[in-house]
Write an enzyme that holds these catalytic residues in place. Structure first.
Site, mmCIF file in Angstrom:
data_model
loop_
_atom_site.group_PDB
_atom_site.id
_atom_site.type_symbol
_atom_site.label_atom_id
_atom_site.label_comp_id
_atom_site.label_asym_id
_atom_site.label_seq_id
_atom_site.Cartn_x
_atom_site.Cartn_y
_atom_site.Cartn_z
ATOM 1 N N ASP A 21 0.875 -1.168 0.000
ATOM 2 C CA ASP A 21 0.000 0.000 0.000
ATOM 3 C C ASP A 21 0.911 1.216 0.000
ATOM 4 O OD1 ASP A 21 -1.779 2.090 0.417
ATOM 5 O OD2 ASP A 21 -3.143 0.845 1.589
ATOM 6 N N ALA A 22 1.032 1.863 -1.151
ATOM 7 C CA ALA A 22 1.989 2.949 -1.338
ATOM 8 C C ALA A 22 1.557 4.257 -0.688
ATOM 9 C CB ALA A 22 2.240 3.170 -2.828
ATOM 10 N N LEU A 46 -7.587 4.787 -21.465
ATOM 11 C CA LEU A 46 -7.834 3.349 -21.416
ATOM 12 C C LEU A 46 -8.998 3.090 -20.477
ATOM 13 C CD1 LEU A 46 -6.972 0.343 -21.945
ATOM 14 C CD2 LEU A 46 -5.560 0.549 -19.883
ATOM 15 N N GLY A 47 -9.951 2.298 -20.911
ATOM 16 C CA GLY A 47 -11.104 1.980 -20.070
ATOM 17 C C GLY A 47 -10.771 0.923 -19.040
ATOM 18 N N TYR A 84 -12.641 14.235 -14.726
ATOM 19 C CA TYR A 84 -11.443 13.742 -14.047
ATOM 20 C C TYR A 84 -11.186 14.654 -12.850
ATOM 21 C CZ TYR A 84 -6.943 11.262 -13.930
ATOM 22 O OH TYR A 84 -5.861 10.453 -13.587
ATOM 23 N N TYR A 91 -1.267 11.373 -17.141
ATOM 24 C CA TYR A 91 -2.459 11.477 -17.998
ATOM 25 C C TYR A 91 -2.576 12.911 -18.459
ATOM 26 C CZ TYR A 91 -7.368 11.009 -19.460
ATOM 27 O OH TYR A 91 -8.528 11.008 -20.176
ATOM 28 N N SER A 134 2.744 2.351 -11.194
ATOM 29 C CA SER A 134 1.517 2.232 -11.979
ATOM 30 C C SER A 134 0.306 2.241 -11.048
ATOM 31 C CB SER A 134 1.544 0.934 -12.806
ATOM 32 O OG SER A 134 0.349 0.768 -13.546
ATOM 33 N N LEU A 135 0.205 3.289 -10.249
ATOM 34 C CA LEU A 135 -0.894 3.347 -9.288
ATOM 35 C C LEU A 135 -1.355 4.778 -9.077
ATOM 36 C CD1 LEU A 135 0.486 4.380 -6.335
ATOM 37 C CD2 LEU A 135 1.472 2.106 -6.506
ATOM 38 N N ARG A 150 -10.195 -0.604 -15.032
ATOM 39 C CA ARG A 150 -11.068 -0.624 -13.861
ATOM 40 C C ARG A 150 -10.969 0.690 -13.095
ATOM 41 N NH1 ARG A 150 -10.018 -4.748 -8.947
ATOM 42 N NH2 ARG A 150 -8.202 -3.391 -8.773
#
Length: 328
Positions: free
Chosen positions: A163-164, A310-311, A272, A262, A210-211, A313
């Protein structure tokens, strides 16, 4: 002369954005630099992970620090496995990817591309998602998406709970420490995972961040609370700083550290919200500063990829993205 070449390449990028990847080839051998903000697709990940041997000239670093957005290319060896994937040889290279929780996101795609090139992949999986991820992996639910071009299945050397948002256990509030979704897991804060990686893996060559998370991402910024805003910044931006603080000492010189940004960090993207656009802007700014600092301290490169919508989750959490749509 090198500074002049970088300037000419930048002007070419401005005039012909469609030829950006080609123009950047002459940008002071940019893959060899220790700094830079990059925008590219996941399929072009190879240019950020190719071995390097020397820092770029000062003139080139100045261009990069001036927000040059380019695609770098590199001369690399053939792929280690099959005919697909990255056209580089990463056999013997060790990669740690933080933020993979299923087989649908960018983290998984990066892992697979690097596995195609022969790298050894280890993951840091968000603790509440770890049980589902490992169960799905064992039961073969990911087998189709694990298939490499040579017919084998992608494997992971290690899968660590992580858990970052928390640097040490002292940072973990009681309601999280006692939460049943964290039960049975230990050593999952950033510092503890780094310690485990150092002991169980040793030196590593590539780190991928990547989070991201914004608990109020569905709210416009005008309606975002201080708590929600700071939570987005903590999970999506500062987590990268923390990761580099702890993993930098574990990296081999010439290694690469990558994060995913992004376009909302630079442009207005309605929907967003919750401070996520601010978090991405901070992430990009931090990338440049950390490239300067970590590049000199650890002799590594620090870059950011903006691969496009990107769709996934995570993107669907925005609320108006379905399986046929896309998000960032």
């Amino acid at each position: 002369q090198e500074s002049s070449s970088a300037s000419m390449a930048f002007k070419m990028l401005q005039r012909r954005s469609a030829a950006a990847a080609t123009a950047a080839d002459g940008l002071c051998a940019m893959p060899r630099s220790s700094a830079g903000l990059m925008r590219s697709s996941v399929s072009q990940f190879q240019s950020l992970c190719s071995p390097v041997s020397r820092p770029a000239p000062l003139g080139c670093r100045r261009e990069l620090a001036s927000h040059v957005i380019a695609q770098a290319s590199a001369v690399a060896a053939p792929a280690a496995t099959g005919t697909g994937g990255l056209k580089i040889d990463l056999r013997g290279k060790r990669v740690f990817i933080a933020g993979v929780a299923d087989d649908q996101g960018f983290g998984w795609a990066i892992a697979k591309a690097m596995a195609e090139a022969g790298a050894e992949i280890s993951l840091g999986v968000w603790v509440p998602a770890l049980n589902i991820f490992e169960t799905s992996f064992r039961r073969g639910k990911f087998d189709e998406s694990r298939k490499l071009s040579n017919g084998s299945l992608m494997e992971f050397t290690h899968i660590f709970p992580m858990d970052a948002v928390f640097d040490t256990m002292e940072d973990v509030p009681a309601d999280i420490a006692t939460n049943k979704r964290y039960a049975g897991n230990t050593e999952w804060t950033v510092s503890e995972v780094a310690t485990r990686v150092g002991k169980e893996i040793g030196k590593i060559d590539v780190v991928v961040h990547s989070l991201a998370n914004g608990p109020e991402v569905t709210k416009p910024l005008l309606e975002t609370s201080r708590k929600g805003y700071l939570a987005a910044m903590s999970a999506s931006s500062y987590s990268f700083v923390s990761l580099l603080q702890r993993f930098g000492p574990l990296m081999n010189p010439g290694g690469a550290v990558i994060n995913l940004t992004y376009i909302a960090g630079d442009k207005v993207i309605p929907g967003y919200g919750g401070g996520m656009s601010s978090a991405k802007a901070a992430l990009e700014s931090d990338t440049k500063v950390l490239a300067y600092e970590a590049g000199r301290k650890y002799k590594i490169r620090v870059n950011s990829i903006s691969a496009g919508p990107l769709g996934s989750r995570a993107a669907k959490a925005i609320g108006f993205i379905d399986d046929k749509g896309s998000g960032g």
